[in-house]
Each structure stands twice: as C-alpha cells, then as structure tokens.
Scaffold this active site. Structure first.
Site, PDB file in Angstrom:
ATOM      1  CB  CYS A 130      -0.926  -0.028   1.218  1.00 35.52           C
ATOM      2  SG  CYS A 130      -1.955   1.433   1.325  1.00 35.52           S
ATOM      3  CB  CYS A 133      -0.767   2.455   3.988  1.00 38.24           C
ATOM      4  SG  CYS A 133      -2.245   1.825   3.232  1.00 38.24           S
ATOM      5  CG  ASP A 134       3.038   1.047   4.495  1.00 37.57           C
ATOM      6  OD1 ASP A 134       2.517   1.491   5.528  1.00 37.57           O
ATOM      7  OD2 ASP A 134       2.882  -0.121   4.094  1.00 37.57           O
TER       8      ASP A 134
END
Ligand code: NAP
Length: 306
Positions: A130, A133-134
């Site tokens: 992701c 997300c990261d």
C-alpha cells in the site's frame, strides 16, 4: 433478524448498503478490517464518473459516511460460515451468529503475493502492498513498484512525489494500466521503467536491501539496491469460506451473472468477488446497487408470503 447482511464493506458492499437502506430495509455490514476495500490503496481516483479527481481513502470515507448516515449498521468481524435455511440465513462471525433474510457477499479480493518466503518476513521492513499507507516512510529514498496495472502506475505517481527515485518493474513491455498514466510517468525524471523483468529474489535479512531481477527475454540477472518495494501485482479472491454453500469458479470467484444472483436463493455476490469481465470501481458500485435491489425484492416477497 436483518433484512440484508452484507459481508464486506468495500465499494460494492457500501453501495449495496445505501440502496438497501434507501429501500427501507435493515442492513448490517460485517467487515473484518477497515472499511473501504481496495480503493483506499489508490492514491487518486480519476475514472469515477462525476468525480474528476479524489484520493481513494477520501472516496471510501465519503461512501462509508453516506451508508452510515442512511442508517446502515457495521460490525468489525470476520465471517467464518453461512448457512441457508431457505426463509433465512445464519451468518457466523467469531462467536456471534447473525440472522438475515438475504446475504450479499461483497468480499472483494486480497493483494496477490509474489510467493517468496522472504516476502512474508520483510513486510513492514521494506515491503509494502500500500503506497498511500506506507509511502511517507520512504520519503527521499529509492524504492521500486512491482506490477503493470493501474494500482502499480498510481503507486509510482504517488511515490515519485515523495521519493528520490522510483523504479517501475513489470514483467512485460506493455501495460495493463491506462496509457495516459504510463505517458505521464515516462515524463518524470525520477521514474525509471524496468520492463520485461521479474523479481527472482528479495535480498536482506531484517530489512530489504536489494532486489534480484531477471530479464525475461535475455535471462540476464541484475541486483537493484532499493530501500522499499511496493508490490502491486493484482488481487485474488478469498471466498473459500463460502465454498460449502455457493459455487465458485476455478479461480475462486463466486459464480454469479450480471444480476448478482448466486446458486442459492437470497444470496448475492457483488463486486470483485464474483465472476466478471471488468473489475472497476464503477462496476463494484453498480453491482452493489443490482444486488441490493434484488435482495430488496426477495425480502418483499418473503414478507408478503409470511
Ligand atoms: P491488475 O490490473 O490485475 O494488474 C496486475 C498487474 O500485475 C499486471 O500488470 C500483471 O501483469 C502483474 N502481475 C500479476 N501477477 C504477477 C506476478 N505473479 N508476477 C509479476 N507480475 C504480476 O491489478 P491492479 O493494478 O491492482 O488493478 C485491479 C483493478 O482495479 C483494475 O481493474 C484496475 O483498473 C482497477 N484500479 C483502478 C484504479 C482507479 O480507478 N484509480 C486504481 C487502481 C486500480 P500482466 O499485465 O503481464 O498480466
């Protein structure tokens, strides 16, 4: 007894909740993780009619807020089995058993893995599925994205704005994702395409240090030092738990046509979890509507008969 229990709160499930609630039916969504499904991983959505551009997580938030404002209920729980009793179904989730007149399966699909032992070990230590997300953990660093679909292309675009350098590794030299995105990425100075290549090894003990790539044409191998790898090689369904009840195809997708009806009366499959040609945000939303309206009709007939 709920009128409609929806398994999965992604785009298909939440769209179904909106339609069923607007038809006045009681609705429970069971979602094992965070609502939103795959689209929360998309940095930008640019192909949903009527919305020019929106971050994926924002799209999911808005959809969720709409379903909840209409009175849908949601419980975080993993469904472990469903039984059909003809006039009602039981849905087992952990220690709790729910009853419903209809069930909509909208379980989407899970990230496909490369399938290496090191992949599991290095998740969170350089490997991610992701980018939105990261990605921030890799600000100013060198990373790679693996895949040639819209997710991979979107990830590269997102990461190119954060990272020093982004490699796009893809097993072919043409892309499944949109040409407009490919063109845009080819113009970016800090993006490099490594096509016709597959990842044959992930190098690093406690942290990803490098990738070993193989050129699928020349069979030459190369080592590519990177601090992060974002794997975006598509999705696979996770419907095994429903196999005793509904028919799955050879790839694990629930067999259902455009009417979203499964082989069991009152059980519907909506979105990426069902057999279909096109898996898009728009088709997931459309399936949600189709499945919910079919469920509403089923509930009305049951109620009229009782
Ligand atoms: P996808 O379209 O299925 O693409 C997966 C990519 O990974 C393909 O390029 C495929 O290569 C490659 N791949 C598959 N298995 C592999 C393996 N074992 N090793 C190496 N490479 C492998 O998946 P996606 O990009 O996640 O997209 C899924 C759906 O969501 C698509 O319909 C997409 O358009 C949609 N989506 C939409 C948006 C948006 O609306 N903004 C954003 C993201 C995704 P080949 O091409 O060679 O098969």
């Amino acid at each position: 007894m709920y009128d409609v229990v929806i398994v999965g709160a992604g785009t298909a499930g939440m769209s179904a909740a909106i339609y069923a609630r607007r038809a006045g039916k009681t609705v429970l969504m069971l979602e094992e993780a965070m609502y939103g499904g795959q689209i929360i991983n998309a940095s930008e959505v640019e192909n949903y009619p009527g919305i020019q551009k929106i971050p994926g997580y924002q799209f999911a938030n808005d959809l969720h807020a709409q379903a909840m404002a209409l009175g849908a209920e949601q419980v975080t729980a993993s469904v472990t089995g469903i039984e059909d009793h003809e006039t009602y179904k039981t849905i087992q989730a952990g220690d709790t058993s729910y009853e419903a007149k209809t069930v909509i399966l909208a379980t989407g699909a899970k990230n496909r893995k490369i399938g290496m032992e090191q992949e599991e070990r290095l998740v969170g230590m350089g490997i991610s599925y992701c980018a939105t997300c990261d990605g921030a953990f890799y600000r100013g660093r060198t990373v790679a994205v693996y895949g040639g679909g819209n997710t991979a292309l979107g990830d590269v675009e997102y990461l190119a704005n954060l990272c020093e350098k982004v490699y796009l590794i893809h097993r072919r030299d043409s892309f499944r994702g949109n040409a407009i995105l490919v063109d845009r990425l080819q113009k970016k100075e800090n993006v490099e395409f490594l096509t016709n290549r597959i990842i044959v090894d992930l190098i690093g003990e406690d942290q990803l240090d490098a990738l070993k790539l193989q050129n699928v044409v020349t069979k030459e191998e190369q080592e590519l030092p990177v601090e992060g790898l974002f794997i975006a090689i598509g999705q696979e369904p996770a419907n095994a738990v429903f196999a005793p009840l509904v028919t799955l195809d050879d790839y694990g997708y629930i067999e259902a046509g455009e009417d979203c009806k499964t082989n069991v009366a009152g059980i519907y499959a909506a979105g990426d979890c069902r057999t279909k040609q096109v898996r898009q945000l728009t088709t997931a939303a459309a399936d949600g509507a189709v499945a919910a309206l079919a469920a509403v009709e089923f509930v009305n007939e049951l109620d009229a008969a009782s």
